[in-house]
Design an enzyme around this catalytic site. Sequence first.
Site, PDB file in Angstrom:
ATOM      1  CE  LYS A 205      -3.466   2.494   2.629  1.00 23.43           C
ATOM      2  NZ  LYS A 205      -4.476   2.452   3.673  1.00 23.43           N
ATOM      3  NE  ARG A 215      -5.601   9.850   3.216  1.00 24.11           N
ATOM      4  CZ  ARG A 215      -4.311  10.024   2.992  1.00 24.11           C
ATOM      5  NH1 ARG A 215      -3.809  11.246   2.955  1.00 24.11           N
ATOM      6  NH2 ARG A 215      -3.526   8.990   2.797  1.00 24.11           N
ATOM      7  NE  ARG A 227      -3.635   7.826   5.887  1.00 25.13           N
ATOM      8  CZ  ARG A 227      -4.295   8.426   6.875  1.00 25.13           C
ATOM      9  NH1 ARG A 227      -3.661   8.763   7.999  1.00 25.13           N
ATOM     10  NH2 ARG A 227      -5.581   8.716   6.737  1.00 25.13           N
ATOM     11  CE  LYS A 258      -5.978   1.968  -0.529  1.00 28.03           C
ATOM     12  NZ  LYS A 258      -6.201   2.172   0.856  1.00 28.03           N
TER      13      LYS A 258
HETATM   14  C1  PBG Z   1      -7.279   3.432   5.636  1.00 26.97           C
HETATM   15  C2  PBG Z   1      -7.554   3.344   4.177  1.00 26.97           C
HETATM   16  C3  PBG Z   1      -7.386   4.316   3.189  1.00 26.97           C
HETATM   17  C4  PBG Z   1      -7.879   3.769   2.010  1.00 26.97           C
HETATM   18  C5  PBG Z   1      -8.299   2.486   2.302  1.00 26.97           C
HETATM   19  N1  PBG Z   1      -8.068   2.231   3.639  1.00 26.97           N
HETATM   20  C6  PBG Z   1      -6.931   5.716   3.278  1.00 26.97           C
HETATM   21  C7  PBG Z   1      -5.559   6.032   3.615  1.00 26.97           C
HETATM   22  O1  PBG Z   1      -4.703   5.164   3.791  1.00 26.97           O
HETATM   23  O2  PBG Z   1      -5.319   7.223   3.757  1.00 26.97           O
HETATM   24  C8  PBG Z   1      -7.962   4.472   0.685  1.00 26.97           C
HETATM   25  C9  PBG Z   1      -9.010   3.970  -0.244  1.00 26.97           C
HETATM   26  C10 PBG Z   1      -9.367   4.876  -1.355  1.00 26.97           C
HETATM   27  O3  PBG Z   1      -8.719   5.916  -1.594  1.00 26.97           O
HETATM   28  O4  PBG Z   1     -10.336   4.561  -2.047  1.00 26.97           O
HETATM   29  N2  PBG Z   1      -5.968   3.501   6.005  1.00 26.97           N
END
Ligand code: PBG
Length: 334
Positions: A205, A215, A227, A258
């Site tokens: 990720k 968000r 992050r 992702k």
């Molecule tokens: C939680 C999470 C996120 C997404 C999925 N789980 C946001 C992030 O990491 O800031 C993003 C999913 C999307 O953008 O569709 N950590």
Amino acid sequence: MSIPFTGMHPDYRPRRLRQNPAIRKMVRETRLSAEQLVLPLFARRGSKLRNPVKSMPGVFQLSPDEILKTAREAYALGVPAVLLFGIPEKKDEKASDAYARNGIVAQTARLLKKELPELLVIADVCLCEYMSHGHCGIVKKGRSGVIIENDSSLKLLARAALSYAEAGADIIAPSDMMDGRVAAIRKALDTDGFQNTPIMSYAAKFSSAFYGPFRDAAESAPKFGDRRSYQMDAANAAEALREVALDIQEGADIVMVKPGLAYLDLVYRVKSTFGYPTAIYSVSGEYSMMKAAALQGWIDERAIVMESLLGMRRAGADILITYSATDAARWLKG
Ligand code: PBG
């Protein structure tokens, strides 16, 4: 896939296979079907609640009863699974609602499994939606600034995973990117009798601008910092393979890459290197870009969404997580 190449006929004409639509179909290498789709949903307390997400036209924060309706519609079209995110009423410094017995995701999972037991419920496990500061782990303020504490965060993540499994979630999907979380969650699940609950880890990720609209939807933007101390650097591919290897060693059953479109090289490499069931998450920013252009009349949404999903399948993804899942399933029906 590698092609064992022996040399083509001197007058090989690839177009021969394209002249006839039936032949064209017969030699199609990649297939897309509704069975491969997962629909992400945002749960929020209340009833009959459908809050539009401004940066994601067509996506809503939904109360559990509305989640059920939306999931029913998707399921009826052949989408087998939903991925649940929660927006708690109150955020705090220990992400209480993430693992409260009647937390928003646990409550929604319970309702879905009661009313629509055949639907697969995948519970996203993270702390950012539940923390007042919006980070995915416990925050410690030290002399050298803010740090996200890895090991103490694992306990909360494991508790959240357990509470979703208890609520009936079929698959647990940790998205926090703390080190060791798959092992911690696997151990917690096994200890409490959930040896058969699979883990789909967000293994590779990346720290990505493509999460912007999410968000908004999940109200989970970090209040300070970003992050980058826990999510991956977009420049790194070898590291992504190490992350995936680590999650597999820790017990992940399905691994995820992702975001989606900008990372298809990794989907290909993850699938060909490990041969594990591989998911791709076509994230919020991808959805919003396509949606915005479609709403302007600049692109053909249906054609672009289907082509993108096919590309993800061609790269090697088995499972496609997309906000367009219901539409895609409908389009696949003809
Ligand atoms: C939680 C999470 C996120 C997404 C999925 N789980 C946001 C992030 O990491 O800031 C993003 C999913 C999307 O953008 O569709 N950590």
